[in-house]
Design a protein around this motif. Structure first.
Motif, PDB file in Angstrom:
ATOM      1  N   ARG A  20      28.751  34.348  36.368  1.00 54.24           N
ATOM      2  CA  ARG A  20      28.363  34.223  34.961  1.00 54.24           C
ATOM      3  C   ARG A  20      27.288  35.251  34.606  1.00 54.24           C
ATOM      4  N   GLU A  21      26.337  35.453  35.501  1.00 55.11           N
ATOM      5  CA  GLU A  21      25.283  36.445  35.252  1.00 55.11           C
ATOM      6  C   GLU A  21      25.879  37.841  35.103  1.00 55.11           C
ATOM      7  N   LEU A  22      26.778  38.193  35.998  1.00 58.15           N
ATOM      8  CA  LEU A  22      27.399  39.514  35.939  1.00 58.15           C
ATOM      9  C   LEU A  22      28.301  39.646  34.714  1.00 58.15           C
ATOM     10  N   ALA A  23      29.035  38.583  34.390  1.00 67.34           N
ATOM     11  CA  ALA A  23      29.867  38.616  33.184  1.00 67.34           C
ATOM     12  C   ALA A  23      28.990  38.806  31.947  1.00 67.34           C
ATOM     13  N   LEU A  24      27.848  38.116  31.903  1.00 66.90           N
ATOM     14  CA  LEU A  24      26.927  38.275  30.775  1.00 66.90           C
ATOM     15  C   LEU A  24      26.438  39.717  30.680  1.00 66.90           C
ATOM     16  N   GLN A  25      26.087  40.303  31.794  1.00 65.60           N
ATOM     17  CA  GLN A  25      25.618  41.694  31.779  1.00 65.60           C
ATOM     18  C   GLN A  25      26.721  42.626  31.263  1.00 65.60           C
ATOM     19  N   GLY A  26      27.954  42.370  31.680  1.00 66.13           N
ATOM     20  CA  GLY A  26      29.077  43.174  31.210  1.00 66.13           C
ATOM     21  C   GLY A  26      29.331  42.981  29.718  1.00 66.13           C
ATOM     22  N   ILE A  27      29.287  41.737  29.264  1.00 66.42           N
ATOM     23  CA  ILE A  27      29.503  41.457  27.842  1.00 66.42           C
ATOM     24  C   ILE A  27      28.365  42.034  27.013  1.00 66.42           C
ATOM     25  N   GLY A  42      37.855  47.608  31.444  1.00 66.31           N
ATOM     26  CA  GLY A  42      38.058  48.043  32.826  1.00 66.31           C
ATOM     27  C   GLY A  42      36.875  48.825  33.356  1.00 66.31           C
ATOM     28  N   GLU A  43      36.317  49.681  32.519  1.00 57.55           N
ATOM     29  CA  GLU A  43      35.147  50.478  32.918  1.00 57.55           C
ATOM     30  C   GLU A  43      33.946  49.574  33.165  1.00 57.55           C
ATOM     31  N   ILE A  44      33.739  48.618  32.270  1.00 63.49           N
ATOM     32  CA  ILE A  44      32.621  47.681  32.425  1.00 63.49           C
ATOM     33  C   ILE A  44      32.809  46.852  33.685  1.00 63.49           C
ATOM     34  N   GLU A  45      34.029  46.352  33.914  1.00 64.32           N
ATOM     35  CA  GLU A  45      34.292  45.569  35.119  1.00 64.32           C
ATOM     36  C   GLU A  45      34.000  46.383  36.369  1.00 64.32           C
ATOM     37  N   ALA A  46      34.477  47.631  36.408  1.00 65.13           N
ATOM     38  CA  ALA A  46      34.249  48.488  37.575  1.00 65.13           C
ATOM     39  C   ALA A  46      32.757  48.709  37.805  1.00 65.13           C
ATOM     40  N   HIS A  47      32.024  48.942  36.725  1.00 61.37           N
ATOM     41  CA  HIS A  47      30.579  49.146  36.847  1.00 61.37           C
ATOM     42  C   HIS A  47      29.893  47.899  37.411  1.00 61.37           C
ATOM     43  N   ALA A  57      29.113  37.015  44.233  1.00 66.89           N
ATOM     44  CA  ALA A  57      29.775  36.393  43.085  1.00 66.89           C
ATOM     45  C   ALA A  57      31.196  35.981  43.438  1.00 66.89           C
ATOM     46  N   ASP A  58      31.724  35.069  42.655  1.00 65.76           N
ATOM     47  CA  ASP A  58      33.129  34.695  42.713  1.00 65.76           C
ATOM     48  C   ASP A  58      33.854  35.734  41.854  1.00 65.76           C
ATOM     49  N   ALA A  59      34.485  36.698  42.489  1.00 69.08           N
ATOM     50  CA  ALA A  59      35.082  37.837  41.782  1.00 69.08           C
ATOM     51  C   ALA A  59      36.152  37.407  40.782  1.00 69.08           C
ATOM     52  N   VAL A  60      36.926  36.412  41.132  1.00 65.59           N
ATOM     53  CA  VAL A  60      37.987  35.955  40.231  1.00 65.59           C
ATOM     54  C   VAL A  60      37.379  35.314  38.983  1.00 65.59           C
ATOM     55  N   TRP A  61      36.356  34.486  39.164  1.00 65.23           N
ATOM     56  CA  TRP A  61      35.709  33.833  38.026  1.00 65.23           C
ATOM     57  C   TRP A  61      35.015  34.863  37.149  1.00 65.23           C
ATOM     58  N   PHE A  62      34.377  35.851  37.747  1.00 67.21           N
ATOM     59  CA  PHE A  62      33.740  36.938  36.996  1.00 67.21           C
ATOM     60  C   PHE A  62      34.768  37.611  36.088  1.00 67.21           C
ATOM     61  N   LYS A  63      35.889  38.002  36.673  1.00 63.12           N
ATOM     62  CA  LYS A  63      36.923  38.706  35.900  1.00 63.12           C
ATOM     63  C   LYS A  63      37.476  37.800  34.800  1.00 63.12           C
ATOM     64  N   THR A  64      37.690  36.535  35.119  1.00 64.58           N
ATOM     65  CA  THR A  64      38.190  35.569  34.134  1.00 64.58           C
ATOM     66  C   THR A  64      37.248  35.479  32.940  1.00 64.58           C
ATOM     67  N   LEU A  65      35.959  35.314  33.213  1.00 67.66           N
ATOM     68  CA  LEU A  65      34.980  35.181  32.132  1.00 67.66           C
ATOM     69  C   LEU A  65      34.822  36.472  31.337  1.00 67.66           C
ATOM     70  N   LEU A  66      34.694  37.584  32.035  1.00 65.95           N
ATOM     71  CA  LEU A  66      34.473  38.865  31.368  1.00 65.95           C
ATOM     72  C   LEU A  66      35.631  39.190  30.435  1.00 65.95           C
ATOM     73  N   HIS A  67      36.830  39.219  30.973  1.00 67.51           N
ATOM     74  CA  HIS A  67      37.994  39.598  30.166  1.00 67.51           C
ATOM     75  C   HIS A  67      38.344  38.519  29.147  1.00 67.51           C
ATOM     76  N   GLY A  68      38.248  37.258  29.546  1.00 65.45           N
ATOM     77  CA  GLY A  68      38.579  36.174  28.625  1.00 65.45           C
ATOM     78  C   GLY A  68      37.666  36.143  27.415  1.00 65.45           C
ATOM     79  N   ALA A  69      36.359  36.229  27.646  1.00 65.69           N
ATOM     80  CA  ALA A  69      35.402  36.186  26.535  1.00 65.69           C
ATOM     81  C   ALA A  69      35.549  37.412  25.641  1.00 65.69           C
ATOM     82  N   MET A  70      35.809  38.568  26.229  1.00 68.67           N
ATOM     83  CA  MET A  70      35.979  39.773  25.422  1.00 68.67           C
ATOM     84  C   MET A  70      37.268  39.704  24.602  1.00 68.67           C
ATOM     85  N   GLN A  71      38.364  39.325  25.230  1.00 66.54           N
ATOM     86  CA  GLN A  71      39.651  39.277  24.525  1.00 66.54           C
ATOM     87  C   GLN A  71      39.672  38.210  23.434  1.00 66.54           C
TER      88      GLN A  71
END
Length: 159
Positions: A20-27, A42-47, A57-71
């Motif tokens: 969640r912390e990493l997803a927040l930083q990405g968002i 994709g660039e934000i996720e890679a960074h 981190a739980d990589a799957v949950w990070f990706k789920t939150l990052l992409h889900g919240a953005m989309q």
């Protein structure tokens, strides 16, 4: 207490909290860029995956939150905007990002108890937000939970 003692006194963060912390930083990065274009996802996720503590981190949950919240950002904003006390444009990018993540969890991940989703958002606000931002986040998400998880919010907590 010195720095080492204060770090030792804090419990370790769970993999999901770190996600969640990493997803927040990405968002946050996405919101300060423009908060509209998904081309940067994709660039934000890679960074974010290059961050030192990403392995915690739980990589799957990070990706789920990052992409889900953005989309889903437009629909999520539509859901939480009635509960904010100022125009959306006046939210700090931190509060905005936390509300996107918290709303996304409440709406799309019913396997996460609503109290957990709200508590995790409040913890993000305490760590990254302004002085009383956690109270604002708690109030908004509590009202949203009553709308989108009404059967769950009306059930008494188990002890």
């Amino acid at each position: 207490m010195d720095d080492a003692d204060s770090k030792a006194a804090q419990p370790p963060r769970s993999a999901r909290r770190r996600s969640r912390e990493l997803a927040l930083q990405g968002i946050y990065a996405w919101l300060v860029r423009d908060g509209v274009s998904l081309q940067d996802a994709g660039e934000i996720e890679a960074h974010m995956r290059d961050e030192d503590e990403f392995d915690q981190a739980d990589a799957v949950w990070f990706k789920t939150l990052l992409h889900g919240a953005m989309q889903d950002a437009p629909a999520l904003r539509e859901k939480f905007t009635p509960y904010i006390d100022r125009p959306l444009e006046e939210l700090s990018p931190i509060e905005h990002g936390i509300l996107l993540i918290g709303s996304y969890e409440l709406i799309h991940h019913v396997e996460v108890p609503y109290r957990v989703a709200i508590n995790e958002a409040v913890e993000l606000a305490k760590s990254f937000g302004g002085t009383d931002g956690f109270k604002f986040v708690n109030g908004v998400l509590d009202k949203l939970a009553a709308e989108v998880r009404s059967p769950e919010t009306r059930t008494p907590a188990r002890r």
